[in-house]
Motif scaffolding. Structure first.
Motif, PDB file in Angstrom:
ATOM      1  N   VAL A  69      17.148  27.439 -46.185  1.00 12.99           N
ATOM      2  CA  VAL A  69      15.878  27.009 -45.610  1.00 12.99           C
ATOM      3  C   VAL A  69      15.198  25.955 -46.481  1.00 12.99           C
ATOM      4  CG1 VAL A  69      13.529  27.804 -45.088  1.00 12.99           C
ATOM      5  CG2 VAL A  69      15.483  29.153 -44.336  1.00 12.99           C
ATOM      6  N   ARG A  70      15.144  26.204 -47.764  1.00 10.09           N
ATOM      7  CA  ARG A  70      14.392  25.330 -48.672  1.00 10.09           C
ATOM      8  C   ARG A  70      15.175  24.087 -49.086  1.00 10.09           C
ATOM      9  NH1 ARG A  70      11.662  22.333 -51.233  1.00 10.09           N
ATOM     10  NH2 ARG A  70      10.265  22.791 -52.941  1.00 10.09           N
ATOM     11  N   TYR A  71      16.470  24.258 -49.352  1.00 12.64           N
ATOM     12  CA  TYR A  71      17.280  23.152 -49.888  1.00 12.64           C
ATOM     13  C   TYR A  71      18.361  22.686 -48.923  1.00 12.64           C
ATOM     14  CZ  TYR A  71      14.897  24.511 -54.126  1.00 12.64           C
ATOM     15  OH  TYR A  71      13.933  24.822 -55.050  1.00 12.64           O
ATOM     16  N   GLU A  72      18.399  23.241 -47.736  1.00  5.34           N
ATOM     17  CA  GLU A  72      19.332  22.857 -46.684  1.00  5.34           C
ATOM     18  C   GLU A  72      20.787  22.906 -47.142  1.00  5.34           C
ATOM     19  OE1 GLU A  72      17.826  19.066 -45.442  1.00  5.34           O
ATOM     20  OE2 GLU A  72      16.106  19.987 -44.440  1.00  5.34           O
ATOM     21  N   GLY A  73      21.095  23.860 -48.022  1.00  6.82           N
ATOM     22  CA  GLY A  73      22.467  24.052 -48.473  1.00  6.82           C
ATOM     23  C   GLY A  73      22.981  22.990 -49.424  1.00  6.82           C
ATOM     24  N   ALA A  74      22.093  22.197 -49.984  1.00  8.18           N
ATOM     25  CA  ALA A  74      22.509  21.124 -50.892  1.00  8.18           C
ATOM     26  C   ALA A  74      23.007  21.700 -52.215  1.00  8.18           C
ATOM     27  CB  ALA A  74      21.346  20.179 -51.138  1.00  8.18           C
ATOM     28  N   LEU A  75      23.983  21.047 -52.799  1.00 10.01           N
ATOM     29  CA  LEU A  75      24.461  21.420 -54.130  1.00 10.01           C
ATOM     30  C   LEU A  75      23.385  21.002 -55.122  1.00 10.01           C
ATOM     31  CD1 LEU A  75      26.681  22.480 -55.969  1.00 10.01           C
ATOM     32  CD2 LEU A  75      27.624  20.180 -56.026  1.00 10.01           C
ATOM     33  N   LEU A  76      22.772  21.983 -55.776  1.00  9.67           N
ATOM     34  CA  LEU A  76      21.607  21.688 -56.608  1.00  9.67           C
ATOM     35  C   LEU A  76      21.978  21.182 -57.990  1.00  9.67           C
ATOM     36  CD1 LEU A  76      19.308  24.646 -55.553  1.00  9.67           C
ATOM     37  CD2 LEU A  76      19.337  22.308 -54.697  1.00  9.67           C
ATOM     38  N   SER A  77      22.858  21.882 -58.677  1.00 13.34           N
ATOM     39  CA  SER A  77      23.245  21.459 -60.017  1.00 13.34           C
ATOM     40  C   SER A  77      24.352  22.374 -60.523  1.00 13.34           C
ATOM     41  CB  SER A  77      22.054  21.524 -60.978  1.00 13.34           C
ATOM     42  OG  SER A  77      21.645  22.861 -61.156  1.00 13.34           O
ATOM     43  N   THR A  78      24.895  22.026 -61.664  1.00 11.84           N
ATOM     44  CA  THR A  78      25.892  22.883 -62.305  1.00 11.84           C
ATOM     45  C   THR A  78      25.266  24.212 -62.714  1.00 11.84           C
ATOM     46  OG1 THR A  78      27.037  20.924 -63.114  1.00 11.84           O
ATOM     47  CG2 THR A  78      27.573  23.005 -64.178  1.00 11.84           C
ATOM     48  N   ALA A  79      24.021  24.184 -63.166  1.00 13.08           N
ATOM     49  CA  ALA A  79      23.331  25.416 -63.551  1.00 13.08           C
ATOM     50  C   ALA A  79      23.200  26.354 -62.356  1.00 13.08           C
ATOM     51  CB  ALA A  79      21.960  25.100 -64.142  1.00 13.08           C
ATOM     52  N   PHE A  80      22.960  25.797 -61.183  1.00 13.78           N
ATOM     53  CA  PHE A  80      22.870  26.609 -59.973  1.00 13.78           C
ATOM     54  C   PHE A  80      24.215  27.268 -59.667  1.00 13.78           C
ATOM     55  CE2 PHE A  80      23.186  26.918 -55.268  1.00 13.78           C
ATOM     56  CZ  PHE A  80      22.203  27.862 -55.067  1.00 13.78           C
ATOM     57  N   LEU A  81      25.288  26.514 -59.809  1.00 13.53           N
ATOM     58  CA  LEU A  81      26.621  27.077 -59.571  1.00 13.53           C
ATOM     59  C   LEU A  81      26.944  28.173 -60.583  1.00 13.53           C
ATOM     60  CD1 LEU A  81      28.669  23.875 -58.674  1.00 13.53           C
ATOM     61  CD2 LEU A  81      27.844  25.659 -57.135  1.00 13.53           C
ATOM     62  N   LEU A  82      26.549  27.984 -61.840  1.00  9.47           N
ATOM     63  CA  LEU A  82      26.763  29.012 -62.861  1.00  9.47           C
ATOM     64  C   LEU A  82      25.953  30.269 -62.546  1.00  9.47           C
ATOM     65  CD1 LEU A  82      26.795  26.842 -66.097  1.00  9.47           C
ATOM     66  CD2 LEU A  82      28.745  27.976 -65.000  1.00  9.47           C
ATOM     67  N   LYS A  83      24.752  30.081 -62.016  1.00 10.61           N
ATOM     68  CA  LYS A  83      23.928  31.217 -61.598  1.00 10.61           C
ATOM     69  C   LYS A  83      24.630  31.985 -60.483  1.00 10.61           C
ATOM     70  CE  LYS A  83      20.142  31.794 -58.571  1.00 10.61           C
ATOM     71  NZ  LYS A  83      20.773  32.941 -58.058  1.00 10.61           N
ATOM     72  N   LEU A  84      25.222  31.274 -59.546  1.00  8.87           N
ATOM     73  CA  LEU A  84      25.953  31.929 -58.461  1.00  8.87           C
ATOM     74  C   LEU A  84      27.174  32.686 -58.982  1.00  8.87           C
ATOM     75  CD1 LEU A  84      25.851  29.319 -55.551  1.00  8.87           C
ATOM     76  CD2 LEU A  84      24.515  31.411 -55.796  1.00  8.87           C
ATOM     77  N   VAL A  85      27.846  32.131 -59.980  1.00  9.44           N
ATOM     78  CA  VAL A  85      28.995  32.823 -60.576  1.00  9.44           C
ATOM     79  C   VAL A  85      28.538  34.115 -61.244  1.00  9.44           C
ATOM     80  CG1 VAL A  85      30.741  32.676 -62.413  1.00  9.44           C
ATOM     81  CG2 VAL A  85      30.409  30.753 -60.844  1.00  9.44           C
TER      82      VAL A  85
END
Length: 137
Positions: A69-85
């Protein structure tokens, strides 16, 4: 709507933390008890695993919803991907813990691998929260 999703997300964070800390305290007390731990203490283990899993699932559902909703599924950053991991690792440990408690006999200790993964999931929680603060602040 966005505010409500954020409130639910924080509620999931509180549920996950409460379940994880409660489960850790049950495990510590069960190890400290002389002889077999009390049935009342062991009865808390499945409840805390359910609370933990519920919180982590709520975090995932609301987190993905907020991201779409907020970011429309955009890849935010490497830190975001690490948070998801880190969050995926926490989810895996929560599911494994829930399944182990459901399969096990009442009064039996959790499998040894869960006793090693539990503290790592706690560390992953700190990492995920720190990265979330970094990414979304």
């Amino acid at each position: 709507m966005l505010t409500f999703l954020k409130i639910l997300h924080l509620f999931g964070l509180m549920l996950g933390a409460a379940g994880g800390l409660g489960g850790m305290m049950v495990a510590i007390q069960a190890k400290r008890s002389e002889g077999a731990p009390s049935p009342a203490l062991l009865a808390l283990r499945p409840r805390f695993t359910l609370v933990t899993l519920s919180g982590v699932l709520l975090l995932w559902l609301t987190g993905l919803w907020l991201w779409l909703v907020r970011y429309e599924g955009a890849l935010l950053s490497t830190a975001f991907l690490l948070k998801l991991v880190a969050a995926a690792f926490i989810l895996a440990v929560a599911v494994l813990g829930f399944m182990a408690v459901r399969r096990g006999q009442p009064g039996t200790p959790p499998p040894a691998y869960l006793q090693r993964l539990g503290p790592l999931a706690g560390l992953a929680s700190y990492i995920a929260v720190a990265l979330a603060v970094y990414v979304f602040a």
